[in-house]
Design a protein around this motif. Structure first.
Motif, PDB file in Angstrom:
ATOM      1  N   GLU A 124      61.244  -7.598 -12.036  1.00 12.22           N
ATOM      2  CA  GLU A 124      60.160  -6.814 -11.442  1.00 12.22           C
ATOM      3  C   GLU A 124      60.435  -6.550  -9.963  1.00 12.22           C
ATOM      4  O   GLU A 124      60.220  -5.444  -9.467  1.00 12.22           O
ATOM      5  CB  GLU A 124      58.836  -7.558 -11.614  1.00 12.22           C
ATOM      6  N   MET A 125      60.942  -7.545  -9.247  1.00 15.26           N
ATOM      7  CA  MET A 125      61.238  -7.379  -7.826  1.00 15.26           C
ATOM      8  C   MET A 125      62.289  -6.304  -7.595  1.00 15.26           C
ATOM      9  O   MET A 125      62.164  -5.493  -6.681  1.00 15.26           O
ATOM     10  CB  MET A 125      61.693  -8.711  -7.229  1.00 15.26           C
ATOM     11  N   ILE A 126      63.314  -6.281  -8.411  1.00 17.62           N
ATOM     12  CA  ILE A 126      64.372  -5.278  -8.281  1.00 17.62           C
ATOM     13  C   ILE A 126      63.792  -3.879  -8.434  1.00 17.62           C
ATOM     14  O   ILE A 126      64.066  -2.979  -7.642  1.00 17.62           O
ATOM     15  CB  ILE A 126      65.489  -5.518  -9.322  1.00 17.62           C
ATOM     16  N   MET A 127      62.963  -3.688  -9.449  1.00 20.80           N
ATOM     17  CA  MET A 127      62.427  -2.360  -9.723  1.00 20.80           C
ATOM     18  C   MET A 127      61.346  -1.948  -8.715  1.00 20.80           C
ATOM     19  O   MET A 127      61.280  -0.787  -8.311  1.00 20.80           O
ATOM     20  CB  MET A 127      61.898  -2.284 -11.155  1.00 20.80           C
ATOM     21  N   VAL A 128      60.514  -2.882  -8.296  1.00 22.28           N
ATOM     22  CA  VAL A 128      59.488  -2.565  -7.292  1.00 22.28           C
ATOM     23  C   VAL A 128      60.156  -2.091  -6.009  1.00 22.28           C
ATOM     24  O   VAL A 128      59.767  -1.084  -5.420  1.00 22.28           O
ATOM     25  CB  VAL A 128      58.579  -3.790  -7.024  1.00 22.28           C
ATOM     26  N   GLU A 129      61.182  -2.815  -5.573  1.00 22.13           N
ATOM     27  CA  GLU A 129      61.896  -2.435  -4.359  1.00 22.13           C
ATOM     28  C   GLU A 129      62.498  -1.038  -4.494  1.00 22.13           C
ATOM     29  O   GLU A 129      62.367  -0.209  -3.599  1.00 22.13           O
ATOM     30  CB  GLU A 129      63.014  -3.442  -4.084  1.00 22.13           C
ATOM     31  N   ALA A 130      63.127  -0.771  -5.603  1.00 22.10           N
ATOM     32  CA  ALA A 130      63.773   0.531  -5.818  1.00 22.10           C
ATOM     33  C   ALA A 130      62.748   1.657  -5.837  1.00 22.10           C
ATOM     34  O   ALA A 130      62.949   2.706  -5.210  1.00 22.10           O
ATOM     35  CB  ALA A 130      64.567   0.514  -7.117  1.00 22.10           C
ATOM     36  N   GLU A 131      61.636   1.461  -6.535  1.00 22.82           N
ATOM     37  CA  GLU A 131      60.612   2.502  -6.626  1.00 22.82           C
ATOM     38  C   GLU A 131      59.952   2.766  -5.277  1.00 22.82           C
ATOM     39  O   GLU A 131      59.749   3.918  -4.891  1.00 22.82           O
ATOM     40  CB  GLU A 131      59.557   2.112  -7.656  1.00 22.82           C
ATOM     41  N   GLU A 132      59.618   1.711  -4.549  1.00 21.48           N
ATOM     42  CA  GLU A 132      58.979   1.877  -3.242  1.00 21.48           C
ATOM     43  C   GLU A 132      59.923   2.530  -2.237  1.00 21.48           C
ATOM     44  O   GLU A 132      59.519   3.371  -1.442  1.00 21.48           O
ATOM     45  CB  GLU A 132      58.475   0.528  -2.709  1.00 21.48           C
ATOM     46  N   ARG A 133      61.188   2.148  -2.267  1.00 19.96           N
ATOM     47  CA  ARG A 133      62.188   2.745  -1.375  1.00 19.96           C
ATOM     48  C   ARG A 133      62.301   4.244  -1.633  1.00 19.96           C
ATOM     49  O   ARG A 133      62.298   5.049  -0.702  1.00 19.96           O
ATOM     50  CB  ARG A 133      63.541   2.051  -1.583  1.00 19.96           C
TER      51      ARG A 133
END
Length: 147
Positions: A124-133
């Protein structure tokens, strides 16, 4: 002249910003935090999002930070992030390339989850970071870097 506080933003790779601010907005796990000079001492976990540094001349400088920590002292705000992007970085990154990379990250997450080598929180952390970026870069490019 307005009261200011020193702000230091660093990533794992390099220092990003050091300067004075009248107000700083920081994304934390508990929500967005606003900080002025003489703020109460605080230690918090960063979440991926935008840091806005309001400078004494009225300008606002924006940065995007990944996960990390923020320490607030009465006259110093220290933001330590896994990584960070500047407004200039946003102008130089291609949103289409980032979207393609997000697809690769999703495949990476799924592959490791299937083997039981990646827990849900890490994925989840990997995807949250990517989406927010990606959202931040698109907003910077569409707004010409200013709000």
């Amino acid at each position: 002249m307005a009261m200011t506080t020193r702000v230091d933003i660093v990533s794992m790779e390099k220092p990003i910003f050091t300067g004075k601010a009248t107000f700083v907005t920081i994304p934390t796990e508990a929500g967005e935090m606003g900080v002025t000079a003489r703020h109460t001492q605080t230690l918090s976990v960063l979440r991926p999002g935008e840091v806005r540094v309001h400078q004494d001349d009225g300008s606002i400088v924006r940065y995007f930070v990944g996960f990390g920590v923020v320490e607030v002292q009465p006259h110093v705000v220290s933001i330590i992030a896994d990584w960070a992007l500047t407004e200039e970085d946003a102008k130089n990154l291609d949103p289409n390339e980032l979207e393609a990379r997000m697809g690769e990250e999703e495949d990476y997450v799924q592959e490791y989850e299937q083997r039981g080598q990646l827990d849900f929180t890490s994925a989840e952390m990997i995807m949250v970071e990517a989406e927010e970026r990606l959202k931040w870069i698109k907003s910077m490019r569409s707004a010409g870097g200013r709000h």
